[in-house]
Write a protein that holds these residues in place. Structure first.
Motif, PDB file in Angstrom:
ATOM      1  N   UNK A  71       0.868  -1.200   0.110  1.00 26.49           N
ATOM      2  CA  UNK A  71      -0.007  -0.019  -0.038  1.00 26.49           C
ATOM      3  C   UNK A  71       0.836   1.210   0.237  1.00 26.49           C
ATOM      4  N   UNK A  72       2.034   1.106   0.924  1.00 26.74           N
ATOM      5  CA  UNK A  72       2.838   2.436   0.855  1.00 26.74           C
ATOM      6  C   UNK A  72       3.390   2.818  -0.545  1.00 26.74           C
ATOM      7  N   UNK A  73       3.660   1.744  -1.260  1.00 25.75           N
ATOM      8  CA  UNK A  73       4.612   1.824  -2.437  1.00 25.75           C
ATOM      9  C   UNK A  73       3.441   1.954  -3.718  1.00 25.75           C
ATOM     10  N   UNK A  74       2.145   2.111  -3.331  1.00 18.99           N
ATOM     11  CA  UNK A  74       1.062   1.961  -4.429  1.00 18.99           C
ATOM     12  C   UNK A  74       1.191   0.628  -5.175  1.00 18.99           C
ATOM     13  N   UNK A  75       1.831  -0.532  -4.856  1.00 18.27           N
ATOM     14  CA  UNK A  75       1.851  -1.578  -5.748  1.00 18.27           C
ATOM     15  C   UNK A  75       2.914  -1.381  -6.861  1.00 18.27           C
ATOM     16  N   UNK A  76       4.021  -0.726  -6.544  1.00 17.51           N
ATOM     17  CA  UNK A  76       4.993  -0.497  -7.344  1.00 17.51           C
ATOM     18  C   UNK A  76       6.383  -0.867  -6.926  1.00 17.51           C
ATOM     19  N   UNK A  77       7.198  -1.538  -7.725  1.00 17.32           N
ATOM     20  CA  UNK A  77       8.549  -2.033  -7.248  1.00 17.32           C
ATOM     21  C   UNK A  77       9.318  -0.866  -6.838  1.00 17.32           C
ATOM     22  N   UNK A  78      10.056  -1.144  -5.579  1.00 17.88           N
ATOM     23  CA  UNK A  78      10.696   0.014  -5.235  1.00 17.88           C
ATOM     24  C   UNK A  78      11.821   0.603  -5.912  1.00 17.88           C
ATOM     25  N   UNK A  93      12.462  -6.455   0.576  1.00 19.71           N
ATOM     26  CA  UNK A  93      13.649  -6.264   0.432  1.00 19.71           C
ATOM     27  C   UNK A  93      14.456  -5.496   1.479  1.00 19.71           C
ATOM     28  N   UNK A  94      15.595  -6.009   1.740  1.00 18.49           N
ATOM     29  CA  UNK A  94      16.459  -5.167   2.422  1.00 18.49           C
ATOM     30  C   UNK A  94      17.262  -4.367   1.744  1.00 18.49           C
ATOM     31  N   UNK A  95      16.927  -2.930   2.020  1.00 23.09           N
ATOM     32  CA  UNK A  95      17.635  -1.777   0.706  1.00 23.09           C
ATOM     33  C   UNK A  95      19.209  -1.987   1.144  1.00 23.09           C
ATOM     34  N   UNK A  96      19.459  -2.078   2.740  1.00 21.35           N
ATOM     35  CA  UNK A  96      20.866  -1.995   2.787  1.00 21.35           C
ATOM     36  C   UNK A  96      20.836  -3.941   3.206  1.00 21.35           C
ATOM     37  N   UNK A  97      21.575  -4.700   2.443  1.00 22.58           N
ATOM     38  CA  UNK A  97      21.387  -6.083   2.515  1.00 22.58           C
ATOM     39  C   UNK A  97      21.887  -6.462   3.890  1.00 22.58           C
ATOM     40  N   UNK A 113       9.102  -3.297  -0.798  1.00 20.05           N
ATOM     41  CA  UNK A 113       8.931  -4.543  -1.589  1.00 20.05           C
ATOM     42  C   UNK A 113       9.432  -4.240  -2.884  1.00 20.05           C
ATOM     43  N   UNK A 114      10.203  -5.258  -3.376  1.00 20.45           N
ATOM     44  CA  UNK A 114      10.671  -5.177  -4.739  1.00 20.45           C
ATOM     45  C   UNK A 114      10.218  -6.477  -5.380  1.00 20.45           C
ATOM     46  N   UNK A 115      10.118  -6.206  -6.817  1.00 22.35           N
ATOM     47  CA  UNK A 115       9.795  -7.130  -7.719  1.00 22.35           C
ATOM     48  C   UNK A 115      10.752  -8.391  -7.802  1.00 22.35           C
ATOM     49  N   UNK A 116      10.418  -9.499  -8.309  1.00 21.79           N
ATOM     50  CA  UNK A 116      11.234 -10.722  -8.009  1.00 21.79           C
ATOM     51  C   UNK A 116      12.590 -10.584  -8.897  1.00 21.79           C
TER      52      UNK A 116
END
Ligand SMILES: [Zn+2]
Length: 233
Positions: A71-78, A93-97, A113-116
């Motif tokens: 919801x926060x990302x409006x259903x778009x990959x970060x 997704x962990x932005x800093x791994x 959230x990131x796409x696969x």
């Protein structure tokens, strides 16, 4: 140190699903417990996210978090802005791994959230290479577009082209932050799409050209090169 998992797990899980005030309290304490462990528990912290995810309460929070991020990302990959769907084609997704920054595994600002495709291509790559982090996770430490701290549209433009047979995505930077994301990651996303989808078409075209030239005087070398190429595309 991590507290041992509650012996009355069944009643604990029940409380999570009751949607009572207790649920919120338990969920919060779970996150705080893991967050504290991620910050303070010295080697080994490896596997802390998997441990969290394997716990019933962790699994539940993971699911809730995933929905919240969607919801926060409006259903778009970060990273690439591709369309994502709850629990279908995206991962937290962990932005800093975690591999390089286990202390931020449970930091709200480090989760998206990131796409696969993005999740797999980025994997443990640390394209932020943040220096002097020392426990403080702040926007001004990032010189590459950060999905939470920066406004995507101010830093990256993209163009998508889809026909019956191809799907091409091109990214263009608008700032130095966007330029870093393009060179560190989005370029790989574009190439991945092209390779993934162009392979059968290109391979077939190259193969046909090779067959056409096969046996023609003067084209022996070109024909064998094209055959090898078609087999390896
Ligand atoms: Zn993506």
């Amino acid at each position: 140190m991590l507290k041992p998992v509650s012996s009355s797990r069944a009643s604990f899980v029940k409380s999570l699903y009751s949607r009572s005030i207790k649920y919120h309290r338990e969920a919060l304490s779970c996150i705080l417990e893991y967050r504290s462990a991620a910050h303070n528990q010295f080697p080994p912290r490896k596997g802390i996210w998997s441990k969290f995810y394997e716990e019933a309460r962790g699994k539940y929070i993971h699911k809730k978090l995933s929905k919240h991020l969607l919801e926060r990302q409006k259903s778009l990959c970060c990273y690439c802005r591709d369309r994502i769907f709850h629990g279908k084609n995206s991962n937290i997704e962990h932005i800093l791994p975690i591999k390089h920054y286990p202390m931020f595994a449970f930091d709200y600002n480090n989760l998206a959230l990131a796409c696969v495709t993005c999740n797999a291509l980025k994997s443990d790559n640390d394209f932020y290479r943040v220096k002097n982090l020392s426990g403080n996770y702040k926007a001004n430490l990032f010189d590459c577009l950060h999905p939470i701290f920066h406004t995507y549209d101010e830093h990256v433009d993209f163009l998508k082209l889809q026909t019956n047979h191809i799907y091409v995505r091109v990214f263009r930077f608008r700032s130095s932050l966007g330029e870093r994301l393009c060179s560190e990651h989005l370029k790989q996303v574009s190439l991945f799409n092209i390779k993934e989808q162009a392979n059968p078409t290109v391979a077939e075209a190259v193969k046909k050209l090779g067959e056409h030239l096969d046996g023609k005087p003067g084209y022996e070398s070109a024909a064998s090169t094209l055959k090898r190429l078609a087999a390896n595309i």
